[in-house]
Design a protein around this motif. Structure first.
Motif, PDB file in Angstrom:
ATOM      1  N   ALA A  64      47.527  18.948  41.353  1.00 24.97           N
ATOM      2  CA  ALA A  64      46.654  18.095  42.171  1.00 24.97           C
ATOM      3  C   ALA A  64      47.464  17.469  43.301  1.00 24.97           C
ATOM      4  N   SER A  65      46.832  17.292  44.446  1.00 27.95           N
ATOM      5  CA  SER A  65      47.547  16.769  45.612  1.00 27.95           C
ATOM      6  C   SER A  65      48.159  15.401  45.345  1.00 27.95           C
ATOM      7  N   GLU A  66      47.429  14.565  44.612  1.00 27.25           N
ATOM      8  CA  GLU A  66      47.946  13.228  44.307  1.00 27.25           C
ATOM      9  C   GLU A  66      49.206  13.317  43.443  1.00 27.25           C
ATOM     10  N   VAL A  67      49.241  14.294  42.548  1.00 32.87           N
ATOM     11  CA  VAL A  67      50.423  14.490  41.702  1.00 32.87           C
ATOM     12  C   VAL A  67      51.617  14.920  42.542  1.00 32.87           C
ATOM     13  N   VAL A  68      51.383  15.822  43.498  1.00 31.10           N
ATOM     14  CA  VAL A  68      52.465  16.284  44.371  1.00 31.10           C
ATOM     15  C   VAL A  68      53.004  15.129  45.206  1.00 31.10           C
ATOM     16  N   LEU A  69      52.113  14.299  45.721  1.00 25.22           N
ATOM     17  CA  LEU A  69      52.541  13.140  46.499  1.00 25.22           C
ATOM     18  C   LEU A  69      53.390  12.212  45.649  1.00 25.22           C
TER      19      LEU A  69
END
Length: 463
Positions: A64-69
């Motif tokens: 998920a993008s939030e996890v990558v951030l």
């Protein structure tokens, strides 16, 4: 390096933002450059960087993008050691190599790996969050771990680097970063972005992002200008809330009409097409003679009356005289057009040329904009070179106020309009609305003319 080149190798370091150029620059010739050459442990550092790149590339596709951030924030900002031992080893290798330059390259490339993906998916808030995370981080507190202490210093230094300024320039399109938006240079991002995506020292991801954003901004300006010219001339224009993308007010319509008025029975594009047709399989000397007539609308004997014409003719006649007897080549034509554009805009040092100052402050900047338009119409690849020249001018005056730079802004606005209305995917026509027969009109009254624009193909831009 010969004087016709934009800058010598020793001069390159004088520019904080812009790449060195040569007159035969072609956008297609530019390919992503590898990381800087290292004197020691090149393979080790390169391999370490590769591990970190692949880590983010993998997770950008599978998490998920939030996890990558959050992973980015943990590793680079909060300096929390990752659980992955291979990643820890890669970071240690880079830190032990003790190179701020290599860290900046790694850090910048990782940022653009994330940004390019999020922007493509229109996840603009994540792009804003990433910049806020980097910008708002205070790094004054000490850290007991020496390696992480070094990383902390490098990150602090990064916030004062060219890479960070270019990063903010990119995110400006998707953010409301007020200091940049309020500055007059923010209107001319495509020029600055061209310098960014042509700089071989930037990461491939950064260059790709800058190229994409530059094209998006150009397409949006084309669309806005077409809508403005259409709506502002309609009978119900008072009821419409139309947006003027220029800084020239209602004067923009009159200037567009002036640029569109035919020279004789031909417009500038038709004249350019005739020039291209007539300069096939001729010598370079013949090409220069044709070019003088094309630029100054000479039909017969040359009348060298205007000082700027005399200067340009002298420059052209003394450029590459050793090639006068050669058959004209595409490369020689490109170098000639680029060289004259440089002579009309900026010196190797970054200062405006005497001809540019003459046009912009004493003569009519519209005349200069049309001259440059003529070059672009016969040499489309020179458009990139022109953008880099304009970027140098903007950089040279970036510390001055908009009021002090009004003369420069006028030229940039006029040049932007001229290049847009003669662009590849937009067609503007000037239609005479007078009731008088054409043969009875000695001169066209532009007040009786209307502008009609048609986009042949509009490339989607991101809001």
């Amino acid at each position: 390096m010969p004087s016709q080149h934009f800058s010598s190798q020793s001069e390159t370091t004088e520019s904080k933002v812009l790449p060195a150029l040569t007159n035969n620059l072609l956008p297609e010739d530019l390919a992503p450059q590898p990381t800087a050459q290292l004197q020691k442990s090149a393979l080790t550092v390169s391999a370490a960087q590769d591990i970190i790149y692949k880590f983010f590339i993998y997770h950008i596709k599978n998490s998920a993008s939030e996890v990558v951030l959050q992973q980015f924030q943990n590793i680079f900002i909060q300096l929390i050691p990752p659980a992955n031992p291979t990643l820890i080893q890669a970071l240690d290798t880079i830190i032990q190599f003790d190179s701020q330059l290599e860290f900046n390259y790694l850090f910048t490339r990782c940022i653009y790996i994330l940004l390019n993906n999020w922007v493509t998916q229109k996840q603009y808030q994540l792009a804003r969050d990433l910049i806020n995370i980097i910008s708002d981080r205070t790094l004054r507190e000490p850290h007991p771990d020496n390696c992480l202490k070094i990383l902390r210093v490098w990150l602090t230094n990064f916030l004062s680097s060219k890479d960070y300024e270019e990063l903010k320039l990119f995110v400006l399109k998707y953010d409301d970063y007020q200091p940049l938006q309020n500055h007059w240079t923010s209107r001319y991002q495509p020029y600055l972005l061209a310098a960014q995506y042509l700089d071989a020292n930037n990461t491939p991801e950064e260059r790709q992002a800058a190229r994409l954003l530059s094209q998006q901004l150009k397409e949006k300006y084309k669309f806005d200008l077409a809508m403005y010219t259409s709506r502002s001339q309609s009978a119900t224009s008072q009821l419409n809330n139309y947006h003027n993308p220029t800084l020239l007010g209602d004067e923009a319509l009159r200037l567009i009409k002036i640029i569109l008025v035919n020279r004789g029975s031909l417009n500038y594009r038709s004249l350019a097409n005739i020039f291209i047709r007539d300069t096939q399989n001729i010598t370079y000397k013949q090409f220069k003679d044709y070019l003088i007539k094309y630029l100054f609308n000479y039909q017969s004997q040359l009348l060298r009356t205007d000082i700027y014409q005399v200067r340009i003719i002298n420059i052209l006649e003394t450029f590459h005289p050793e090639n006068d007897g050669d058959t004209l080549s595409t490369g020689l034509q490109l170098r000639t057009c680029n060289y004259l554009i440089k002579c009309l805009t900026v010196e190797n040092s970054g200062k405006p040329t005497a001809l540019f100052l003459l046009f912009a402050t004493q003569l009519n900047p519209l005349t200069l904009a049309i001259l440059i338009l003529k070059f672009i119409l016969i040499s489309p690849h020179s458009r990139t070179y022109l953008e880099l020249c304009c970027a140098r001018l903007i950089q040279y005056y970036q510390d001055d106020s908009a009021t002090e730079c009004e003369w420069l802004i006028n030229f940039l606005e006029l040049s932007q309009i001229a290049l847009t209305i003669y662009g590849d995917n937009v067609q503007y026509n000037l239609v005479n609305m007078s009731d008088k027969p054409e043969e009875e009109q000695l001169l066209i009254d532009i007040n009786n003319c209307r502008i009609f624009s048609q986009h042949k193909q509009i490339t989607k831009y991101q809001e």
